[in-house]
Design an enzyme around this catalytic site. Structure first.
Site, mmCIF file in Angstrom:
data_model
loop_
_atom_site.group_PDB
_atom_site.id
_atom_site.type_symbol
_atom_site.label_atom_id
_atom_site.label_comp_id
_atom_site.label_asym_id
_atom_site.label_seq_id
_atom_site.Cartn_x
_atom_site.Cartn_y
_atom_site.Cartn_z
ATOM 1 C CB ALA A 64 -0.912 -0.022 1.223
ATOM 2 C CB CYS A 216 -5.843 -3.629 10.838
ATOM 3 S SG CYS A 216 -7.615 -3.301 11.010
ATOM 4 C CB THR A 362 -4.621 1.513 9.396
ATOM 5 O OG1 THR A 362 -4.457 2.936 9.418
ATOM 6 C CG2 THR A 362 -4.916 1.006 10.796
ATOM 7 C CB ALA A 364 -6.886 4.776 7.311
ATOM 8 C CB CYS A 396 -10.240 0.867 12.625
ATOM 9 S SG CYS A 396 -10.912 -0.757 12.918
HETATM 10 C C1 FAD Z 1 -6.571 -8.608 8.230
HETATM 11 C C2 FAD Z 1 -6.225 -7.190 8.003
HETATM 12 C C3 FAD Z 1 -7.211 -6.220 8.108
HETATM 13 C C4 FAD Z 1 -6.903 -4.892 7.890
HETATM 14 N N1 FAD Z 1 -7.913 -3.971 7.969
HETATM 15 C C5 FAD Z 1 -7.629 -2.678 7.706
HETATM 16 C C6 FAD Z 1 -8.678 -1.707 7.703
HETATM 17 O O1 FAD Z 1 -9.851 -2.025 7.914
HETATM 18 N N2 FAD Z 1 -8.361 -0.421 7.450
HETATM 19 C C7 FAD Z 1 -7.070 -0.048 7.189
HETATM 20 O O2 FAD Z 1 -6.846 1.132 6.943
HETATM 21 N N3 FAD Z 1 -6.052 -0.939 7.205
HETATM 22 C C8 FAD Z 1 -6.299 -2.240 7.447
HETATM 23 N N4 FAD Z 1 -5.275 -3.160 7.424
HETATM 24 C C9 FAD Z 1 -3.875 -2.711 7.417
HETATM 25 C C10 FAD Z 1 -3.310 -2.366 6.051
HETATM 26 O O3 FAD Z 1 -3.568 -3.372 5.122
HETATM 27 C C11 FAD Z 1 -1.815 -2.163 6.209
HETATM 28 O O4 FAD Z 1 -1.588 -1.223 7.231
HETATM 29 C C12 FAD Z 1 -1.194 -1.652 4.925
HETATM 30 O O5 FAD Z 1 -1.277 -2.633 3.937
HETATM 31 C C13 FAD Z 1 0.264 -1.267 5.181
HETATM 32 O O6 FAD Z 1 0.901 -0.980 3.988
HETATM 33 P P1 FAD Z 1 2.475 -1.239 3.833
HETATM 34 O O7 FAD Z 1 2.809 -0.826 2.454
HETATM 35 O O8 FAD Z 1 3.198 -0.634 4.963
HETATM 36 O O9 FAD Z 1 2.651 -2.808 3.988
HETATM 37 P P2 FAD Z 1 2.147 -3.936 2.954
HETATM 38 O O10 FAD Z 1 0.935 -3.470 2.248
HETATM 39 O O11 FAD Z 1 2.073 -5.182 3.757
HETATM 40 O O12 FAD Z 1 3.323 -4.036 1.903
HETATM 41 C C14 FAD Z 1 4.641 -4.351 2.228
HETATM 42 C C15 FAD Z 1 5.347 -4.799 0.950
HETATM 43 O O13 FAD Z 1 6.746 -4.848 1.203
HETATM 44 C C16 FAD Z 1 7.274 -6.006 0.594
HETATM 45 N N5 FAD Z 1 8.505 -6.370 1.304
HETATM 46 C C17 FAD Z 1 8.620 -6.869 2.549
HETATM 47 N N6 FAD Z 1 9.917 -7.061 2.845
HETATM 48 C C18 FAD Z 1 10.620 -6.673 1.756
HETATM 49 C C19 FAD Z 1 12.008 -6.644 1.451
HETATM 50 N N7 FAD Z 1 12.924 -7.045 2.328
HETATM 51 N N8 FAD Z 1 12.393 -6.205 0.236
HETATM 52 C C20 FAD Z 1 11.473 -5.781 -0.672
HETATM 53 N N9 FAD Z 1 10.151 -5.782 -0.426
HETATM 54 C C21 FAD Z 1 9.742 -6.217 0.771
HETATM 55 C C22 FAD Z 1 6.164 -7.040 0.699
HETATM 56 O O14 FAD Z 1 6.312 -8.049 -0.285
HETATM 57 C C23 FAD Z 1 4.932 -6.190 0.494
HETATM 58 O O15 FAD Z 1 4.557 -6.149 -0.875
HETATM 59 C C24 FAD Z 1 -5.565 -4.509 7.592
HETATM 60 C C25 FAD Z 1 -4.571 -5.487 7.472
HETATM 61 C C26 FAD Z 1 -4.896 -6.819 7.657
HETATM 62 C C27 FAD Z 1 -3.818 -7.866 7.492
#
Ligand code: FAD
Lengths: 452, 116
Positions: A64, A216, A362, A364, A396
C-alpha cells in the site's frame, strides 16, 4: 554514520524554460483530454508542475505504501530515476481479508497485481532487500545486487512471527479449528471454512490478540464479533462459548471505543474477556492453547481458535542501522513521527507498517502519511526544510456484525477526528459497513494511484 | 481526514472503473438516440415520453432503495440511524434520476417511431 545530506543540487532545475513549456503542454493536453472524456486526469497520472531532478530514489516494498509513494513521486518529479524493489507480483487488498475470513467476500475480491499500479516510468526490481547500508547509501538484494540511491523510502511493511507461538505454523491455518485473518487470501478463506464449521457445531471459541504493535488492531476484534454474529444468524449462539484473550488491560487504543467494547463484549455479545493473557503455544492435535498470565500458565481447550501472531519489522530492517536501537519502538524503522524522515539518516524516509510510531499501522494511515513523506522529500530536493507533518491519523471501520459498524478515526492525541462530521463515531450504523463493503477498496486503489 | 472534491471523484472513478467500458457504450448509444431525436424534431412531443421516463426512474428509485441494504449484504433491520435511512433514500433518488434520464432517449425514440 552519515548525518550530512548526501545529495548535491548542482544539477537540479537547470531548464526552467523547458519545464515551463512542458507544464503548459501537459496542462493543455490534460485540459483537452479532460474535456473529451470528463475523466481525463483520472485515467492516467498527470505530472502537474513536475520538479526536475536527476535524483536516484529507491522505494523498498510495493505494498500500500510503496505503490502510493511511487505514483505520487512519478507525477511530482521529472527526470528522477525511481526504482521500486519487491519480489511479490500479486497485490493483496489486506483490509478485505477480514471479510474473506468471515465469509462476506470471496478471496478473489482481494487479489490484484502490482503491475496494474506501478507507474510506467518507475523501474520495478523484482527482488527483496536483505541488507541496508545507509552509511554508503546502498541496499543489497537477495539475488546479490547492490543498488545505490540518493534517497531511500522504506515501505516494506511488517512480518508475521508465527514461530513465536510454540506449535504454530501458517500451514495449520484452516485445520484443527485454527484460523488467522492476518496472512494470505488463501489462508483467510481457510479461516472462513474453520469459522463456518464452528458456526455449525458450536463449542468453545477462543479469540486471541498478540502483544505489541500489530497492523489493523481492530481486525482481531472484528473477527470475534463477526464470528459471534455468524453463530447468532445460524441460530446456534446457544451452542457456543466465546472468549477473547487480551495481553494487556485495554481492548483498543482509542479510549471511547475501548470503553464501548469493554461493555459491549460481555453485556451485548456474551463474549468473556480474559485480561493479561498472551498466547504462548498451541497443541493442534489436542486442540489446546497455552496462555501466559500473571498467575502462571493456563491451558484452554478449544473447538476454534483465532490466532494473531506477534508482528515486527522485517528482519532486514530490524537488524539494520535504520531501526530504533532501543526503547519501545526497538526494531521498527526510526523515523520522526511527524515528518517521517529518518532521525539519523536524513535521506531516508519511512511510510506504512514498518515505521516505529505510537499508532498508525493501517492503510488509512498510509493515505495520510504518503503525501507528508513525498512533500518533505520534495522540500529537501528544493533545499528547504521538511515541514509537512503527519498527525498520527488512523482509521478503522470497526465492523460489529455483517451489516453494521462504527467508523473510528483518531490521531496521536487519541481524540476522534471524523472525516465526515455527520457520521457519529460512537454509534453502530449501516453506513460504515457500506463503506467497508463497497467503497473503501475503491478508495484504496485511488490511493495506490496517488489520487488521494 | 478531509476528502477534497477531486479525491471523492477519484474514489468514484475507481468504483466505476470495471464498468467504464459498458458505461461508455451506453453513453454512445444515448448520444446516438439523442441525435436521432434532434433529426426528427418535427415529430417531437416531449411530455408523454418524459412522463414515462420519469415513471421508470421512480420505480427504479424505490426498487434501488429497497435493495441497497441487501446489495451490501445487510438487512433492512440493520439500518440504525436517521443517517442510514437518509443514505438509502439519497442513493435511491440518485439511481432513480440516473435511470430516468438514461431511459428518456430510448422512450422518446420509441414514441416518435410508434406515432409515425
Ligand atoms: C486482516 C487485516 C485487516 C486490515 N484492515 C484494515 C482496515 O480495515 N483499514 C485499514 O486502513 N487498514 C487495514 N489493514 C492494514 C493495512 O492493510 C496495512 O496497514 C497496509 O497494507 C500497510 O501498507 P504497507 O505498504 O506498509 O505494507 P504492505 O501493504 O504489507 O506491503 C509491504 C510490501 O513490502 C514487501 N517487502 C517486505 N519485505 C521486503 C524486502 N525485504 N524487500 C522488498 N520488499 C519487501 C512485501 O512483499 C509487500 O509487498 C488490515 C490489514 C490486515 C492484514
Amino acid at each position: 554514520m552519515r548525518r550530512e545530506h548526501p545529495y548535491s543540487h548542482a544539477a537540479l532545475d537547470t531548464s526552467d524554460m523547458d519545464a515551463g513549456r512542458r507544464r503548459f503542454l501537459v496542462a493543455a493536453a490534460a485540459l483537452t483530454a479532460g474535456a473529451a472524456t470528463g475523466f481525463g486526469t483520472l485515467l492516467t497520472p498527470q505530472p502537474a508542475a513536475a520538479f526536475r531532478t536527476p535524483a536516484r530514489i529507491v522505494i523498498v516494498g510495493a505494498g500500500a505504501a510503496g505503490l502510493s509513494l511511487a505514483s505520487r513521486l512519478a507525477s511530482a518529479l521529472d527526470g528522477a530515476s525511481i526504482t521500486i524493489v519487491d519480489r511479490r507480483e500479486e497485490h493483496y487488498y489486506q483490509p478485505g481479508l477480514t471479510l474473506v475470513a468471515t465469509g462476506a467476500w470471496k478471496a478473489s475480491r482481494v487479489l490484484d497485481t502490482n503491475s496494474r499500479f506501478i507507474p510506467r516510468d518507475v523501474e520495478w526490481l523484482r527482488d527483496s532487500v536483505v541488507e541496508y547500508d545507509p552509511d554508503n547509501n546502498r541496499i543489497h538484494t537477495a539475488t546479490g545486487q547492490t543498488v545505490n540511491y540518493d534517497f531511500l523510502l522504506v515501505a516494506s511493511g511488517l512480518q508475521l512471527n508465527f514461530d513465536a507461538i510454540e506449535g504454530m505454523s501458517p500451514e495449520l491455518i484452516g485445520s484443527h479449528g485454527i484460523g488467522c485473518v492476518y496472512d494470505t487470501p488463501d489462508h483467510a478463506e481457510r479461516t472462513w471454512r474453520a469459522i463456518r464449521a464452528f458456526t455449525e457445531t458450536g463449542g468453545v471459541g477462543l479469540f486471541t490478540r498478540a502483544p505489541g504493535a500489530i497492523k489493523c488492531a481492530g481486525a482481531p476484534l472484528k473477527v470475534t464479533m463477526l464470528a459471534e454474529h455468524g453463530l447468532r444468524t445460524a441460530g446456534h449462539r446457544g451452542k457456543a462459548e466465546l472468549h477473547y484473550f487480551q495481553p494487556g488491560n485495554a481492548l483498543f487504543s482509542q479510549p471511547g471505543i475501548d470503553s464501548f467494547l469493554k461493555q459491549h463484549f460481555p453485556e451485548q455479545r456474551d463474549i468473556a474477556i480474559n485480561w493479561e493473557h498472551q498466547l504462548k503455544g498451541l497443541d493442534a492435535a489436542r486442540q489446546e492453547a497455552t496462555f501466559v498470565t500473571a498467575e502462571g500458565e493456563r491451558v484452554v481447550e478449544y473447538d476454534f481458535i483465532h490466532v494473531v501472531p506477534p508482528m515486527s519489522a522485517p528482519v532486514s530492517v530490524r537488524e539494520s542501522e535504520l531501526a530504533w536501537q532501543e526503547g519501545g519502538f526497538s526494531g521498527w524503522l526510526e523515523v520522526d513521527p511527524h515528518t517521517l524522515q529518518h532521525r539519523r539518516y536524513p535521506n531516508v524516509f519511512g511510510v506504512g507498517d514498518v515505521i516505529g510510531t505510537p499508532i498508525g499501522k493501517t492503510a488509512a494511515s498510509v493515505k495520510a502519511q504518503t503525501p507528508v513523506a513525498v512533500a518533505n522529500l520534495l522540500s529537501i530536493l528544493r533545499d528547504r526544510d521538511p515541514v509537512a507533518s503527519y498527525n498520527g491519523y488512523t482509521s478503522c471501520p470497526l465492523i460489529t456484525e455483517r451489516g453494521k459498524g462504527i467508523l473510528v478515526e483518531f490521531d496521536y492525541s487519541l481524540n476522534m477526528t471524523p472525516s465526515f462530521g455527520f457520521i457519529d463515531p460512537y454509534e453502530e450504523q449501516w453506513i460504515p459497513w457500506l463503506m467497508k463493503d463497497r467503497m473503501l477498496h475503491a478508495a484504496y486503489n485511488a490511493m495506490l494511484r496517488g489520487r488521494i | 481526514m478531509a476528502f477534497s472534491a477531486a479525491g471523492i471523484l477519484a474514489v468514484l472513478f475507481e468504483l466505476f472503473r470495471p464498468w467504464l467500458l459498458p458505461l461508455g457504450v451506453l453513453a454512445a448509444i444515448e448520444l446516438g438516440l439523442l441525435a436521432l431525436i434532434v433529426a426528427r424534431r418535427d415529430r417531437l412531443r416531449v411530455r408523454p415520453p418524459a412522463l414515462i421516463a420519469g415513471l421508470i426512474g421512480l420505480v427504479a428509485a424505490v426498487a434501488a432503495a429497497l435493495l441497497l441494504p441487501a446489495w451490501s449484504g445487510a438487512s433492512m433491520q440493520q439500518l440504525q440511524s436517521l443517517l442510514d435511512f437518509a443514505a438509502v433514500a439519497g442513493m435511491g433518488i440518485g439511481i432513480g434520476v440516473a435511470i430516468g434520464l438514461a431511459s428518456y432517449p430510448p422512450v422518446q425514440c420509441w414514441w416518435i417511431l410508434a406515432k409515425r
